[in-house]
Design a protein around this motif. Structure first.
Motif: not given
Length: 482
Positions: A214-230, A232-244
């Motif tokens: 979840t430490g990466f959530v703050s790094m990605l937050a400024p690009y919220r909704g930028r589906s044209d740029r980013i 997310l890859i989901k694996a074994a321990s995907f944290h639900r905070d990234f869904e927001d």
């Protein structure tokens, strides 16, 4: 008016007079003419300055246009997508790791093909013009130890090196980078790479594989909704905070493990559906009211103020909610938003695994502390310290986690192998409260809020006080309330 007039200058002195000097003065018409000429010259100079400035501006615009055209040319010539992977939390499939050098080559090829498919779905026609750059960052030494305990590599110091070297050779822009043993070393490098490329036009898209932290959530937050740029890859321990974050979430099931790292193939975790279903809301599977009848007549001064909800469910609920064993769990301790310690998920061993454990225990009882925490401080320890199989260690770890740690959620010892929450599927505590763990251990929030550094605490002596039979017992006398 005359063209000139005389100015008489009187000098002092009685006898001798000074000569008279005459000064020629300009006529008004001459002054007006000169003012006119000066104004014309000034206007001409201003026009010249304006012309020079206009010329300089046109030249600057020409240079800017050239630079823009050159940049567009460079972008069109060398566009690429970036795949950022936190290798400490995203493990490649077992079949690749076990195959060593050949596995590294196959893993790189499979990753390239899988990302190419995502690119076509995300970018359309542009996908064929873009190259794929991959950066995997991990603590190679620590990851080698973790994989060795799981039986996937040998016990050499850097047993994963043949895999990573072959991975790097397989594709021109693929790099598996050793982030060294420094804490958060991988996180630091991933952050800097992301900041370097996220706003670069030549980098058309970033596929981010670090959603366990979840430490990466703050790094990605400024690009919220930028589906044209980013993406997310989901694996074994995907944290639900990234869904927001409002970013697309994709899986690469042919590349990364979809379940937690386990010791052997016989572990029942493989029988669980590896496509992780969305985890139910924490503490929301059963109402505390459903257990009120079973608790009637059992008065206890500490029962007031307990949480009104219990989480008790099948094993796949725990699998989808608790963090899996990883390199991070070897160095840090997961806690929830209330500061209570959580345990990594531990699957119920198979009957064959228990049989193997019982056969080994009849030969000699193994030392829990030595095999689970890596050391035993008792020089006169009577329990077995010899090598045992990963199957035995998996069973031993599961048994110990069924016994509560005396410190409960406040425990911060990285060497503690006791349980801090109840991981028994469909625990009978809901019906009869016959469980070693207290009520709080059945109702804590299971979502990891952060990973904290361990604290040195005196270790309890549990070298062999736990047996395989003891965890099956549900005597009410073992219940305690905090």
């Amino acid at each position: 008016m005359s063209q000139a007039f005389a100015v008489l200058i009187h000098c002092s002195g009685p006898a001798k007079a000074s000569p008279v000097k005459f000064v020629n003065m300009l006529r008004d018409s001459d002054i007006d003419s000169m003012n006119t000429d000066l104004s014309k010259l000034s206007r001409a100079n201003e026009e010249h300055h304006d012309n020079v400035q206009t010329l300089l501006k046109k030249f600057k615009d020409l240079l800017d246009d050239y630079s823009s055209l050159k940049s567009d040319y460079e972008e069109d010539r060398n566009p690429f997508v970036l795949v950022l992977v936190d290798g400490d939390g995203y493990q490649f499939h077992e079949r690749y790791i076990k195959a060593g050098s050949e596995g590294g080559i196959n893993a790189a090829r499979e990753l390239n093909d899988s990302v190419r498919e995502l690119m076509h779905a995300t970018m359309g026609m542009q996908a064929d013009q873009c190259r794929i750059m991959v950066r995997v960052y991990a603590n190679i030494l620590g990851l080698s130890k973790l994989l060795a305990r799981a039986g996937l590599v040998g016990h050499e110091a850097r047993a994963l090196a043949p895999f990573t070297s072959a991975f790097n050779r397989a594709q021109d822009l693929f790099d598996f980078v050793d982030a060294a043993e420094k804490k958060e070393g991988s996180d630091f490098k991933i952050r800097e790479m992301f900041r370097l490329f996220v706003d670069l036009n030549q980098c058309r898209h970033i596929y981010f594989a670090g959603c366990h932290d979840t430490g990466f959530v703050s790094m990605l937050a400024p690009y919220r909704g930028r589906s044209d740029r980013i993406t997310l890859i989901k694996a074994a321990s995907f944290h639900r905070d990234f869904e927001d974050l409002g970013l697309p979430i994709k899986e690469l099931p042919a590349v990364f493990m979809s379940g937690p790292l386990v010791g052997t193939k016989s572990s029942p975790v493989h029988s669980i559906n590896t496509k992780m279903a969305p985890a139910p809301p924490p503490m929301a599977l059963r109402q505390f009211a459903n257990t009120s009848k079973s608790l009637q007549g059992r008065s206890h001064p500490n029962l007031s103020g307990l949480l009104p909800l219990l989480w008790v469910g099948p094993e796949d609920f725990l699998f989808a909610t608790l963090p899996p064993p990883s390199l991070k769990s070897e160095e840090f301790i997961p806690i929830n938003k209330d500061g209570e310690r959580l345990d990594t998920y531990c699957a119920h061993p198979s009957p064959d695994a228990f049989d193997a454990y019982h056969r080994r225990a009849k030969e000699a009882k193994v030392c829990n502390s030595y095999h689970l925490s890596g050391e035993c401080g008792d020089m006169n320890c009577h329990y077995d310290h010899s090598d045992v199989s990963n199957t035995i260690i998996d069973v031993l770890r599961y048994i110990c986690l069924q016994h509560p740690c005396p410190r409960g959620g406040s425990c911060r010892s990285i060497k503690c192998y006791m349980g801090h929450i109840c991981q028994k599927p469909n625990c009978k505590a809901v019906k009869s409260w016959q469980c070693r763990f207290n009520l709080r251990a059945h109702s804590v929030d299971l979502q990891v809020a952060q990973w904290v550094a361990p604290i040195d605490q005196p270790e309890e002596d549990h070298r062999s006080s736990i047996s395989a039979e003891s965890f099956e017992s549900n005597s009410p006398s073992t219940v305690f309330f905090s």
